[in-house]
Design a protein around this motif. Structure first.
Motif, PDB file in Angstrom:
ATOM      1  N   VAL A 136       3.279  -2.680  13.949  1.00 56.16           N
ATOM      2  CA  VAL A 136       4.733  -2.617  13.150  1.00 56.16           C
ATOM      3  C   VAL A 136       4.280  -2.933  11.884  1.00 56.16           C
ATOM      4  O   VAL A 136       3.815  -3.765  11.263  1.00 56.16           O
ATOM      5  CB  VAL A 136       5.609  -3.888  13.770  1.00 56.16           C
ATOM      6  CG1 VAL A 136       6.792  -3.631  13.088  1.00 56.16           C
ATOM      7  CG2 VAL A 136       5.626  -3.791  15.139  1.00 56.16           C
ATOM      8  N   GLY A 137       4.626  -1.741  11.116  1.00 51.02           N
ATOM      9  CA  GLY A 137       4.566  -1.416   9.722  1.00 51.02           C
ATOM     10  C   GLY A 137       3.239  -0.571   9.635  1.00 51.02           C
ATOM     11  O   GLY A 137       2.052  -1.165   9.985  1.00 51.02           O
ATOM     12  N   GLN A 138       3.368   0.514   8.788  1.00 50.25           N
ATOM     13  CA  GLN A 138       2.179   1.429   8.561  1.00 50.25           C
ATOM     14  C   GLN A 138       1.900   1.275   6.931  1.00 50.25           C
ATOM     15  O   GLN A 138       1.638   2.430   6.354  1.00 50.25           O
ATOM     16  CB  GLN A 138       2.272   2.848   9.243  1.00 50.25           C
ATOM     17  CG  GLN A 138       2.228   2.518  10.557  1.00 50.25           C
ATOM     18  CD  GLN A 138       0.968   2.245  11.179  1.00 50.25           C
ATOM     19  OE1 GLN A 138      -0.057   2.798  10.951  1.00 50.25           O
ATOM     20  NE2 GLN A 138       0.884   1.128  12.183  1.00 50.25           N
ATOM     21  N   GLY A 139       2.159   0.378   6.262  1.00 53.58           N
ATOM     22  CA  GLY A 139       1.608   0.240   4.803  1.00 53.58           C
ATOM     23  C   GLY A 139       0.047   0.096   5.009  1.00 53.58           C
ATOM     24  O   GLY A 139      -0.616   0.376   6.227  1.00 53.58           O
ATOM     25  N   PRO A 140      -0.553  -0.308   3.844  1.00 50.66           N
ATOM     26  CA  PRO A 140      -2.113  -0.392   3.723  1.00 50.66           C
ATOM     27  C   PRO A 140      -2.639  -1.042   4.922  1.00 50.66           C
ATOM     28  O   PRO A 140      -3.949  -0.693   5.381  1.00 50.66           O
ATOM     29  CB  PRO A 140      -2.575  -1.019   2.438  1.00 50.66           C
ATOM     30  CG  PRO A 140      -1.318  -0.487   1.551  1.00 50.66           C
ATOM     31  CD  PRO A 140       0.117  -0.398   2.510  1.00 50.66           C
ATOM     32  N   VAL A 141      -2.210  -2.050   5.201  1.00 54.73           N
ATOM     33  CA  VAL A 141      -2.675  -3.196   6.387  1.00 54.73           C
ATOM     34  C   VAL A 141      -2.454  -2.547   7.710  1.00 54.73           C
ATOM     35  O   VAL A 141      -3.493  -2.567   8.468  1.00 54.73           O
ATOM     36  CB  VAL A 141      -2.220  -4.514   6.221  1.00 54.73           C
ATOM     37  CG1 VAL A 141      -2.723  -5.488   7.294  1.00 54.73           C
ATOM     38  CG2 VAL A 141      -2.606  -5.077   4.944  1.00 54.73           C
ATOM     39  N   GLY A 142      -1.421  -1.998   7.598  1.00 57.50           N
ATOM     40  CA  GLY A 142      -1.046  -1.408   9.153  1.00 57.50           C
ATOM     41  C   GLY A 142      -1.775  -0.068   9.413  1.00 57.50           C
ATOM     42  O   GLY A 142      -2.202   0.149  10.698  1.00 57.50           O
ATOM     43  N   LEU A 143      -1.726   0.789   8.360  1.00 59.59           N
ATOM     44  CA  LEU A 143      -2.708   2.010   8.515  1.00 59.59           C
ATOM     45  C   LEU A 143      -4.179   1.436   8.805  1.00 59.59           C
ATOM     46  O   LEU A 143      -5.019   2.125   9.475  1.00 59.59           O
ATOM     47  CB  LEU A 143      -2.507   2.778   7.161  1.00 59.59           C
ATOM     48  CG  LEU A 143      -1.302   3.421   7.164  1.00 59.59           C
ATOM     49  CD1 LEU A 143      -1.101   4.087   5.749  1.00 59.59           C
ATOM     50  CD2 LEU A 143      -1.096   4.688   8.092  1.00 59.59           C
ATOM     51  N   SER A 144      -4.823   0.410   8.131  1.00 54.07           N
ATOM     52  CA  SER A 144      -6.123   0.101   8.365  1.00 54.07           C
ATOM     53  C   SER A 144      -6.155  -0.366   9.758  1.00 54.07           C
ATOM     54  O   SER A 144      -7.031   0.038  10.400  1.00 54.07           O
ATOM     55  CB  SER A 144      -6.430  -1.045   7.505  1.00 54.07           C
ATOM     56  OG  SER A 144      -6.623  -0.456   6.040  1.00 54.07           O
ATOM     57  N   ALA A 145      -5.264  -1.052  10.293  1.00 51.39           N
ATOM     58  CA  ALA A 145      -5.316  -1.586  11.725  1.00 51.39           C
ATOM     59  C   ALA A 145      -5.177  -0.291  12.492  1.00 51.39           C
ATOM     60  O   ALA A 145      -6.136  -0.371  13.546  1.00 51.39           O
ATOM     61  CB  ALA A 145      -4.185  -2.556  11.991  1.00 51.39           C
ATOM     62  N   THR A 146      -4.633   0.653  12.192  1.00 49.33           N
ATOM     63  CA  THR A 146      -4.477   1.885  12.991  1.00 49.33           C
ATOM     64  C   THR A 146      -5.973   2.507  13.067  1.00 49.33           C
ATOM     65  O   THR A 146      -6.398   2.879  14.151  1.00 49.33           O
ATOM     66  CB  THR A 146      -3.605   2.751  12.577  1.00 49.33           C
ATOM     67  OG1 THR A 146      -2.013   2.316  12.662  1.00 49.33           O
ATOM     68  CG2 THR A 146      -3.368   4.230  13.341  1.00 49.33           C
TER      69      THR A 146
END
Ligand SMILES: [Zn+2]
Ligand SMILES: [Zn+2]
Length: 346
Positions: free
Chosen positions: A177-187
């Motif tokens: 949930v959330g695709q900011g810099p942290v979420g995109l890295s997690a992706t």
């Protein structure tokens, strides 16, 4: 030298500081890249000069807690096995007493005596030079760019740390949930670790990046009910693991409700709150909820090794690079939370 200082109320300025000189056990790092992290926005937006992350600040500090550069000067008494002049390094952006159990295990941010947080309580990376104890340095693998090192120094390292805490594997479907810099890295990491990834955000620009980074399914949480959307693609069960990176009440409760029975939820975003209806949301689902705060010195080094070995395209997170003189414009844009990551290059 000039460094960026947050004044609160979405204001900042370049202030003059003396060029740092390393004391015993210290080094000065010439900054090459200093990243912008979502938690910087809490300080940037704070009302007045009050620090919004709950740390005590005695004097204005240079912002920036994703520092990466080259060792420029080494003070007396630094262990020769630590990085020396010319070494490419990241900074673990905390420092503690060095003696308590947290410090001894590399979790200096949890120091029982209270930790220094670079870029918040002590001078950070948004300046040409940064003085830190040599023990905070983490070698930057040759394969990685300074921008990549900057990302690993907070946002990307935080994503990695959370997935490790949840023991993510190739068996799992994870909803992020959330695709900011942290979420995109997690992706990016979850894809590399073999999981099936459902990426959720309110920004179509960010969802496009998530798709490009290998997310199996992207869900625009502005449209169709995001909880129903997750259930629809998990045979009605919910995801094995869910990670909230938004730090917002709606994002957190979505992560809780989108997890399947016996699933695990992880929170990483700072600030705000959440209200959980314990019986239906947690107890009757046998749910595990964990929270993950950044990473240890050892975890930061492990993350860098993983990025190098798996050739994770961390630099693709960056949609904007700036000079320090552009800091005002840089943070105004980052404040919209619609872009990828920004970085200052020196
Ligand atoms: Zn300590
Ligand atoms: Zn951060």
């Amino acid at each position: 030298m000039k460094g960026v200082v947050f004044l609160g109320n979405r204001k900042l300025e370049l202030q003059d500081f003396a060029d740092p000189v390393p004391g015993p056990g210290e080094v000065v790092v010439a900054m090459k890249a200093s990243g912008m992290c979502g938690s910087d926005l809490h300080v940037y937006r704070a009302v007045g000069s009050q620090n919004a992350l709950g740390f005590t600040v005695s004097a204005p500090a240079v912002a920036g807690h994703e520092p990466c550069g080259v060792v420029a000067e080494v003070g007396p008494g630094v262990n020769p096995r630590l990085p020396q002049v010319g070494a490419r390094v990241m900074v673990h952006h905390y420092f503690g007493c060095g003696v308590c159990p947290h410090c001894r295990t590399g979790w200096t941010q949890m120091c029982v005596e209270g930790a220094a947080v670079y870029g918040v309580t002590h001078h950070g990376g948004h300046a040409p030079y940064m003085k830190v104890p040599a023990s905070t340095l983490i070698p930057l693998p040759d394969e990685l760019s300074f921008e990549t090192g900057a990302a690993i120094a907070c946002g990307t390292g935080t994503a990695y740390g959370a997935l490790r805490r949840m023991h993510l594997s190739g068996h799992d479907t994870i909803a992020i949930v959330g695709q900011g810099p942290v979420g995109l890295s997690a992706t990016q990491f979850a894809v590399a670790m073999g999981a099936r990834v459902l990426a959720l955000d309110l920004s179509s620009e960010r969802l496009l990046l998530a798709k490009r980074f290998g997310a199996d399914i992207t869900i625009d949480a502005r449209g169709y009910d995001p909880l129903t959307a997750v259930k629809d693609v998990t045979s009605g069960r919910g995801a094995d693991l869910t990670l909230d990176t938004s730090g917002r009440p709606e994002g957190r409760i979505l992560a809780v409700r989108a997890a399947r029975a016996w699933g695990t939820v992880c929170f990483v975003g700072e600030g705000s709150n959440v209200t959980i209806d314990v019986s239906p949301d947690m107890l009757r689902k046998q749910l595990t909820i964990i929270a993950s705060w950044t990473f240890s010195t050892v975890g930061q080094a492990e993350c860098a090794q993983f990025v190098a070995a798996r050739k994770i395209a961390v630099a693709d997170l960056f949609t904007h690079s700036w000079r320090l003189e552009q800091a005002e414009e840089a943070y105004q844009l980052f404040d919209t939370q619609t872009t990828g990551k920004g970085v200052f290059l020196m």
